[in-house]
Design a protein around this motif. Structure first.
Motif, PDB file in Angstrom:
ATOM      1  N   THR A  15      16.036  87.410   6.981  1.00  0.00           N
ATOM      2  CA  THR A  15      15.353  88.456   6.221  1.00  0.00           C
ATOM      3  C   THR A  15      13.997  88.789   6.812  1.00  0.00           C
ATOM      4  N   SER A  16      13.595  88.098   7.882  1.00  0.00           N
ATOM      5  CA  SER A  16      12.233  88.282   8.398  1.00  0.00           C
ATOM      6  C   SER A  16      12.130  87.778   9.836  1.00  0.00           C
ATOM      7  N   GLY A  17      11.181  88.311  10.563  1.00  0.00           N
ATOM      8  CA  GLY A  17      10.730  87.735  11.827  1.00  0.00           C
ATOM      9  C   GLY A  17      11.804  87.496  12.869  1.00  0.00           C
ATOM     10  N   GLY A  37      18.935  84.431   3.541  1.00  0.00           N
ATOM     11  CA  GLY A  37      17.524  84.280   3.205  1.00  0.00           C
ATOM     12  C   GLY A  37      17.417  84.249   1.694  1.00  0.00           C
ATOM     13  N   ARG A  38      16.201  84.170   1.179  1.00  0.00           N
ATOM     14  CA  ARG A  38      16.049  84.161  -0.283  1.00  0.00           C
ATOM     15  C   ARG A  38      15.801  85.552  -0.846  1.00  0.00           C
ATOM     16  N   ASN A  39      15.171  86.420  -0.066  1.00  0.00           N
ATOM     17  CA  ASN A  39      14.675  87.696  -0.593  1.00  0.00           C
ATOM     18  C   ASN A  39      15.733  88.804  -0.480  1.00  0.00           C
ATOM     19  N   THR A 186       5.089  87.445  13.527  1.00  0.00           N
ATOM     20  CA  THR A 186       6.069  87.582  12.433  1.00  0.00           C
ATOM     21  C   THR A 186       5.265  87.676  11.139  1.00  0.00           C
ATOM     22  N   SER A 187       5.621  86.851  10.153  1.00  0.00           N
ATOM     23  CA  SER A 187       4.838  86.861   8.915  1.00  0.00           C
ATOM     24  C   SER A 187       3.547  86.043   9.064  1.00  0.00           C
ATOM     25  N   VAL A 188       3.434  85.320  10.184  1.00  0.00           N
ATOM     26  CA  VAL A 188       2.216  84.535  10.432  1.00  0.00           C
ATOM     27  C   VAL A 188       1.066  85.519  10.694  1.00  0.00           C
TER      28      VAL A 188
HETATM   29  N1  LIG Z   1       6.239  82.878  14.371  1.00  0.00           N
HETATM   30  C1  LIG Z   1       5.865  81.876  15.134  1.00  0.00           C
HETATM   31  O1  LIG Z   1       4.777  81.915  15.720  1.00  0.00           O
HETATM   32  C2  LIG Z   1       6.756  80.680  15.285  1.00  0.00           C
HETATM   33  C3  LIG Z   1       6.429  79.759  16.289  1.00  0.00           C
HETATM   34  C4  LIG Z   1       7.230  78.633  16.469  1.00  0.00           C
HETATM   35  C5  LIG Z   1       8.350  78.460  15.674  1.00  0.00           C
HETATM   36  N2  LIG Z   1       8.648  79.378  14.699  1.00  0.00           N
HETATM   37  C6  LIG Z   1       9.857  79.127  13.895  1.00  0.00           C
HETATM   38  O2  LIG Z   1      10.666  80.272  13.925  1.00  0.00           O
HETATM   39  C7  LIG Z   1      11.467  80.317  12.753  1.00  0.00           C
HETATM   40  C8  LIG Z   1      11.382  81.686  12.133  1.00  0.00           C
HETATM   41  O3  LIG Z   1      10.050  81.900  11.698  1.00  0.00           O
HETATM   42  P1  LIG Z   1       9.372  83.329  11.663  1.00  0.00           P
HETATM   43  O4  LIG Z   1       8.099  83.231  12.397  1.00  0.00           O
HETATM   44  O5  LIG Z   1      10.354  84.361  12.012  1.00  0.00           O
HETATM   45  O6  LIG Z   1       8.936  83.351  10.125  1.00  0.00           O
HETATM   46  P2  LIG Z   1       9.123  84.396   8.956  1.00  0.00           P
HETATM   47  O7  LIG Z   1       9.005  85.792   9.445  1.00  0.00           O
HETATM   48  O8  LIG Z   1       8.187  83.944   7.890  1.00  0.00           O
HETATM   49  O9  LIG Z   1      10.608  84.120   8.490  1.00  0.00           O
HETATM   50  C9  LIG Z   1      10.956  82.912   7.876  1.00  0.00           C
HETATM   51  C10 LIG Z   1      12.366  83.042   7.368  1.00  0.00           C
HETATM   52  O10 LIG Z   1      12.764  81.786   6.827  1.00  0.00           O
HETATM   53  C11 LIG Z   1      13.332  82.009   5.551  1.00  0.00           C
HETATM   54  N3  LIG Z   1      13.104  80.872   4.675  1.00  0.00           N
HETATM   55  C12 LIG Z   1      11.972  80.142   4.520  1.00  0.00           C
HETATM   56  N4  LIG Z   1      12.166  79.190   3.589  1.00  0.00           N
HETATM   57  C13 LIG Z   1      13.451  79.317   3.159  1.00  0.00           C
HETATM   58  C14 LIG Z   1      14.244  78.642   2.205  1.00  0.00           C
HETATM   59  N5  LIG Z   1      13.785  77.639   1.469  1.00  0.00           N
HETATM   60  N6  LIG Z   1      15.523  79.061   2.028  1.00  0.00           N
HETATM   61  C15 LIG Z   1      16.024  80.085   2.743  1.00  0.00           C
HETATM   62  N7  LIG Z   1      15.322  80.771   3.664  1.00  0.00           N
HETATM   63  C16 LIG Z   1      14.039  80.383   3.850  1.00  0.00           C
HETATM   64  C17 LIG Z   1      12.655  83.260   5.021  1.00  0.00           C
HETATM   65  O11 LIG Z   1      13.527  83.875   4.086  1.00  0.00           O
HETATM   66  P3  LIG Z   1      13.011  84.541   2.692  1.00  0.00           P
HETATM   67  O12 LIG Z   1      11.618  85.036   2.942  1.00  0.00           O
HETATM   68  O13 LIG Z   1      14.007  85.627   2.419  1.00  0.00           O
HETATM   69  O14 LIG Z   1      13.112  83.453   1.732  1.00  0.00           O
HETATM   70  C18 LIG Z   1      12.510  84.102   6.280  1.00  0.00           C
HETATM   71  O15 LIG Z   1      13.676  84.851   6.512  1.00  0.00           O
HETATM   72  C19 LIG Z   1      10.968  79.181  11.856  1.00  0.00           C
HETATM   73  O16 LIG Z   1      11.855  78.080  11.960  1.00  0.00           O
HETATM   74  C20 LIG Z   1       9.611  78.860  12.433  1.00  0.00           C
HETATM   75  O17 LIG Z   1       9.247  77.512  12.185  1.00  0.00           O
HETATM   76  C21 LIG Z   1       7.889  80.481  14.498  1.00  0.00           C
END
Ligand SMILES: NC(=O)c1ccc[n+]([C@@H]2O[C@H](COP(=O)([O-])OP(=O)(O)OC[C@H]3O[C@@H](n4cnc5c(N)ncnc54)[C@H](OP(=O)(O)O)[C@@H]3O)[C@@H](O)[C@H]2O)c1
Length: 251
Positions: A15-17, A37-39, A186-188
């Protein structure tokens, strides 16, 4: 015919990122994608985007911190050929400020969900001749990070479970790999990510599509001999020394 035509992909965190970009990239290669995802609003937006582009997708709402919901997702996803575990949660702050419940919820989301989904779906992939599992780790798994102990530990576990599952399911032609993103918009909040720019040899923060393209390659026939790998997608951040100040010389 595209390279993933006839395949079904389940993408958590779609749903994101990074997960959203991955779902779009896999659909563009012909996969039918289960968006998790949840949303529900953001889930519907991703499904509509994929369908508007001519692809196939459906949304299954799931809270991955809830074991019953994870098991239900594995059932509802059906016959999955590609599993992308992108969902992840953070827990930033002094370690002493966290409760055991918060620790457990983070590990349930970032690690247990990967364990349960892979254990449920990989044997079925094996029965159909093979498949691909891609976990999303983080550069934080290999670098210490102040005030980030729970998240860092969870991503270390993601790297470890990736290799363990690769050993377990590789003989059945189910490949298990991870990608390890650096800072990605992303959402960060961008102001957190932009602090890394001068430490990254490519001197830029990544985009979700930078990671999604690598995931799509791992899911495709081109990645057929890659197994048990943790592939950094971080512009070189975790492979090089940080820039150092110039040495002061005296004549
Ligand atoms: N962005 C970075 O800089 C970065 C760097 C290193 C690693 N990562 C990793 O990349 C992955 C994706 O992150 P992103 O940056 O794309 O973040 P994001 O845009 O915040 O997306 C996070 C996703 O995880 C889902 N999520 C979180 N908690 C959940 C739960 N309890 N149940 C179901 N879904 C859940 C959210 O879904 P809902 O909002 O719909 O619940 C959303 O779709 C993560 O594993 C993160 O640790 C990111």
């Amino acid at each position: 015919m595209s390279e993933l035509t006839g395949k079904t992909a389940l993408v958590t965190g779609a749903t994101s990122g990074i997960g959203r970009a991955t779902a779009i990239a896999l659909a563009a290669r012909g996969a039918s994608v289960v968006i998790s995802g949840r949303n529900p609003e953001r889930g519907a937006e991703v499904v509509e985007k994929i369908q508007a582009d001519g692809g196939t997708a459906r949304f299954v709402a799931t809270d991955l911190a809830d074991e019953d919901e994870v098991r239900r997702l594995a059932q509802e996803a059906g016959a999955v050929d590609v599993l992308v575990n992108s969902a992840g949660a953070g827990a930033f702050g002094p370690s002493a400020s966290f409760t055991t419940e918060q620790f457990n919820t983070l590990f349930d989301t970032n690690v247990r969900a990967i364990f349960l989904l892979t254990a449920a779906l990989a044997p079925k992939m094996a029965e159909r001749g093979g498949g691909s599992v891609i976990n999303i780790s983080s550069g934080s798994a290999v670098l210490g990070d102040e005030n980030n102990a729970i998240y860092v530990a969870s991503k270390g576990a993601v790297n470890a479970i990736t290799r363990a599952f690769a050993a377990e399911y590789g003989p059945s032609n189910v490949r298990v790999n991870a990608v390890s993103p650096g800072p990605i918009y992303t959402s960060v909040p961008a102001m957190w990510l932009d602090r890394y720019i001068n430490l990254i040899p490519l001197r830029r923060v990544g985009q979700p599509e930078d990671v999604a393209e690598v995931i799509a390659f791992l899911a495709s026939p081109g990645g057929s001999y890659i197994n048990a790998a943790v592939i950094p997608v971080d512009g070189g951040l975790t492979a090089v020394e940080p820039p150092k100040p110039p040495v002061e010389t005296t004549d």
